[in-house]
Motif scaffolding. Sequence first.
Motif, PDB file in Angstrom:
ATOM      1  N   ALA A 181      -6.549 -96.528 131.469  1.00  0.00           N
ATOM      2  CA  ALA A 181      -6.519 -97.691 130.550  1.00  0.00           C
ATOM      3  C   ALA A 181      -5.285 -97.540 129.530  1.00  0.00           C
ATOM      4  N   VAL A 182      -5.177 -96.512 129.070  1.00  0.00           N
ATOM      5  CA  VAL A 182      -4.080 -96.349 127.858  1.00  0.00           C
ATOM      6  C   VAL A 182      -2.732 -96.488 128.717  1.00  0.00           C
ATOM      7  N   VAL A 183      -2.627 -95.897 129.677  1.00  0.00           N
ATOM      8  CA  VAL A 183      -1.376 -95.983 130.740  1.00  0.00           C
ATOM      9  C   VAL A 183      -1.080 -97.468 130.642  1.00  0.00           C
ATOM     10  N   ALA A 184      -2.001 -98.293 131.138  1.00  0.00           N
ATOM     11  CA  ALA A 184      -1.862 -99.763 131.459  1.00  0.00           C
ATOM     12  C   ALA A 184      -1.355-100.544 130.259  1.00  0.00           C
ATOM     13  N   ILE A 185      -1.975 -99.895 129.029  1.00  0.00           N
ATOM     14  CA  ILE A 185      -1.788-100.484 127.528  1.00  0.00           C
ATOM     15  C   ILE A 185      -0.070-100.162 127.180  1.00  0.00           C
ATOM     16  N   LEU A 186       0.246 -99.012 127.654  1.00  0.00           N
ATOM     17  CA  LEU A 186       1.690 -98.523 127.145  1.00  0.00           C
ATOM     18  C   LEU A 186       2.655 -99.104 127.916  1.00  0.00           C
ATOM     19  N   ILE A 187       2.361 -99.457 129.195  1.00  0.00           N
ATOM     20  CA  ILE A 187       3.357-100.180 130.047  1.00  0.00           C
ATOM     21  C   ILE A 187       3.525-101.239 129.750  1.00  0.00           C
ATOM     22  N   VAL A 188       2.447-102.090 129.323  1.00  0.00           N
ATOM     23  CA  VAL A 188       2.568-103.562 129.101  1.00  0.00           C
ATOM     24  C   VAL A 188       3.254-103.551 127.399  1.00  0.00           C
ATOM     25  N   ILE A 189       2.972-102.979 126.662  1.00  0.00           N
ATOM     26  CA  ILE A 189       3.637-102.681 125.353  1.00  0.00           C
ATOM     27  C   ILE A 189       4.912-102.505 125.446  1.00  0.00           C
ATOM     28  N   GLY A 190       5.654-101.345 126.446  1.00  0.00           N
ATOM     29  CA  GLY A 190       6.787-100.751 126.786  1.00  0.00           C
ATOM     30  C   GLY A 190       7.969-102.137 127.349  1.00  0.00           C
ATOM     31  N   PHE A 191       7.361-102.857 128.063  1.00  0.00           N
ATOM     32  CA  PHE A 191       8.048-103.719 128.784  1.00  0.00           C
ATOM     33  C   PHE A 191       8.171-105.126 127.760  1.00  0.00           C
ATOM     34  N   THR A 194     -11.587-100.093 137.636  1.00  0.00           N
ATOM     35  CA  THR A 194     -12.004-100.888 136.262  1.00  0.00           C
ATOM     36  C   THR A 194     -11.326-100.529 135.171  1.00  0.00           C
ATOM     37  N   ALA A 195     -10.797 -99.306 135.094  1.00  0.00           N
ATOM     38  CA  ALA A 195      -9.958 -98.932 133.677  1.00  0.00           C
ATOM     39  C   ALA A 195      -8.634 -99.766 133.852  1.00  0.00           C
ATOM     40  N   THR A 196      -7.873 -99.913 134.789  1.00  0.00           N
ATOM     41  CA  THR A 196      -6.848-100.687 134.937  1.00  0.00           C
ATOM     42  C   THR A 196      -7.052-101.988 134.250  1.00  0.00           C
ATOM     43  N   ILE A 197      -8.110-102.835 135.025  1.00  0.00           N
ATOM     44  CA  ILE A 197      -8.506-104.143 134.451  1.00  0.00           C
ATOM     45  C   ILE A 197      -8.663-104.049 132.996  1.00  0.00           C
ATOM     46  N   GLY A 198      -9.550-103.229 132.520  1.00  0.00           N
ATOM     47  CA  GLY A 198      -9.853-102.779 131.143  1.00  0.00           C
ATOM     48  C   GLY A 198      -8.592-102.922 130.240  1.00  0.00           C
ATOM     49  N   GLY A 199      -7.610-102.120 130.533  1.00  0.00           N
ATOM     50  CA  GLY A 199      -6.340-101.844 129.766  1.00  0.00           C
ATOM     51  C   GLY A 199      -5.642-102.982 129.643  1.00  0.00           C
ATOM     52  N   VAL A 200      -5.239-103.627 130.655  1.00  0.00           N
ATOM     53  CA  VAL A 200      -4.462-105.049 130.849  1.00  0.00           C
ATOM     54  C   VAL A 200      -5.177-105.883 130.134  1.00  0.00           C
ATOM     55  N   SER A 201      -6.595-106.256 130.480  1.00  0.00           N
ATOM     56  CA  SER A 201      -7.197-107.245 129.665  1.00  0.00           C
ATOM     57  C   SER A 201      -7.435-106.964 128.251  1.00  0.00           C
ATOM     58  N   LEU A 202      -7.531-105.856 127.858  1.00  0.00           N
ATOM     59  CA  LEU A 202      -7.507-105.608 126.303  1.00  0.00           C
ATOM     60  C   LEU A 202      -6.284-106.169 125.556  1.00  0.00           C
ATOM     61  N   VAL A 203      -4.954-106.047 126.240  1.00  0.00           N
ATOM     62  CA  VAL A 203      -3.862-106.704 125.658  1.00  0.00           C
ATOM     63  C   VAL A 203      -4.149-107.905 126.030  1.00  0.00           C
ATOM     64  N   LEU A 204      -4.447-108.413 127.065  1.00  0.00           N
ATOM     65  CA  LEU A 204      -4.065-109.939 127.379  1.00  0.00           C
ATOM     66  C   LEU A 204      -5.057-110.789 126.542  1.00  0.00           C
ATOM     67  N   TYR A 205      -6.332-110.236 126.120  1.00  0.00           N
ATOM     68  CA  TYR A 205      -7.038-110.963 125.375  1.00  0.00           C
ATOM     69  C   TYR A 205      -6.690-111.009 124.031  1.00  0.00           C
ATOM     70  N   GLY A 206      -6.218-109.966 123.677  1.00  0.00           N
ATOM     71  CA  GLY A 206      -5.415-110.019 122.347  1.00  0.00           C
ATOM     72  C   GLY A 206      -4.094-111.018 122.082  1.00  0.00           C
ATOM     73  N   MET A 207      -3.661-111.213 123.194  1.00  0.00           N
ATOM     74  CA  MET A 207      -2.361-111.952 123.211  1.00  0.00           C
ATOM     75  C   MET A 207      -2.895-113.507 123.193  1.00  0.00           C
ATOM     76  N   ILE A 208      -4.062-113.533 123.752  1.00  0.00           N
ATOM     77  CA  ILE A 208      -4.628-115.122 123.732  1.00  0.00           C
ATOM     78  C   ILE A 208      -4.971-115.617 122.211  1.00  0.00           C
TER      79      ILE A 208
END
Length: 418
Positions: free
Chosen positions: A131-141, A317-331
């Motif tokens: 999940a953290v890897v997903a979050i870091l990639i989203v933040i980085g790009f 599941t963790a990939t969905i969790g990491g990405v959706s955590l950022v996504l829901y915050g962005m909403i």
Amino acid sequence: LVPALSGLDVATSLLFAGLGTLLFHLLTKGKVPAFLGSSFAFIGGYNAVRTIGTNADGSAIYNNDLLAYACFGVAIAGLMYIILSSLFKIFGVKKVMRYFPPIVTGPIIIAIGLTLSSSAITNCRANWLVAVVAILIVIGFNMWGKGMTKIIPILLGVLGSYVFALIIDPAARAHVAETVSEAAWIGLPVHGERTVFSLFGNADFNAGLLVSAIFTIVPLSLATMVEHIGDVCAISSTVEKNYMVDPGFHRTLLGDGLATTLASLFGAPANTTYGENTGVLALSRVYDPRVIRIAACIAIVVSFCPKFAALVSAMPTATIGGVSLVLYGMISAVGVRNLIENQVDFQNNRNVLVAALVLVLSLGIAYSTAGAIVLELGGVTISLSGLAVGSLVGIVLNAILPGNDFEFDTSELEETAE
């Protein structure tokens, strides 16, 4: 991500994203370069309808057989676009938008993201490293991406975290391999048991659940309709053509609404225009709507490949969790930005009261023990979600309290671009 987060089918989502886009182009005279994708705003509605309890860890227990009821609610939400389209045509944009000011829509959007946040955390717990890897990639790009990579950080977060999970987790590799290998190369994307048509004539049909789904989901369309108006304004500004006048909001809303109703009837998520697509237009400088229609056709073709759908549905599941955590915050952040950009005055007690009640009712009811307000009307049990109650109270308060001085900026509407 939308079907993965809401229990709907990936292939059906792709099919009706493509068909919905073509329908939108037909109704808007083929002029607006917009692609209709699956809306994240309704995920909370889908999940509220299909939730039948909670596990010991607090995670929701879902019954996907109830999704047809949620889809019926979304179909009715799509009809709200048609009503707003008609009102725009009859009364004009300025008069109608007075009832949908940022002080109502902003807090609703904030609440949508926050009510979804707990599910993101639950999914992250499956493997916090992934999940953290997903979050870091989203933040980085998002922060340092160049060109197209800055436009699609969520997609890159999914892909990067997905690959990382396959590398470090043998169980994930086995699950993906088994799921994809069992799927056929070619198959029909629509499943009859998930369509709205499957409800009627069913011995287990529940009228109370149907009414509850309508009251839960329809209020969410208030936020998405305003989002649609913002997207059309942004596309007009990017392309330097006044789509707000020609073909006009009444046609673009009609196209988006009918596409949403069509998709939901067959078990696909609600459709919506996307602000991210405006970024792609600005980056590529390709504004020809025919290119968008080609993309729609590609989505339709891919929807007939179950192997592709299986690859998406097997996402860790963790990939969905990491990405959706950022996504829901962005909403939620979009809701905050909506308030700031429109300079909503929070020194005005009227505005404080409206925003406070929308947020407290939406979040308080969602995180209460029952998770909804249950009413008995004529022997029918109706369940109202926090978002439904908060949205309705916000609209009514805004309409009846004195001091509603919001005026939708129509200056761009009055000047047709050369």
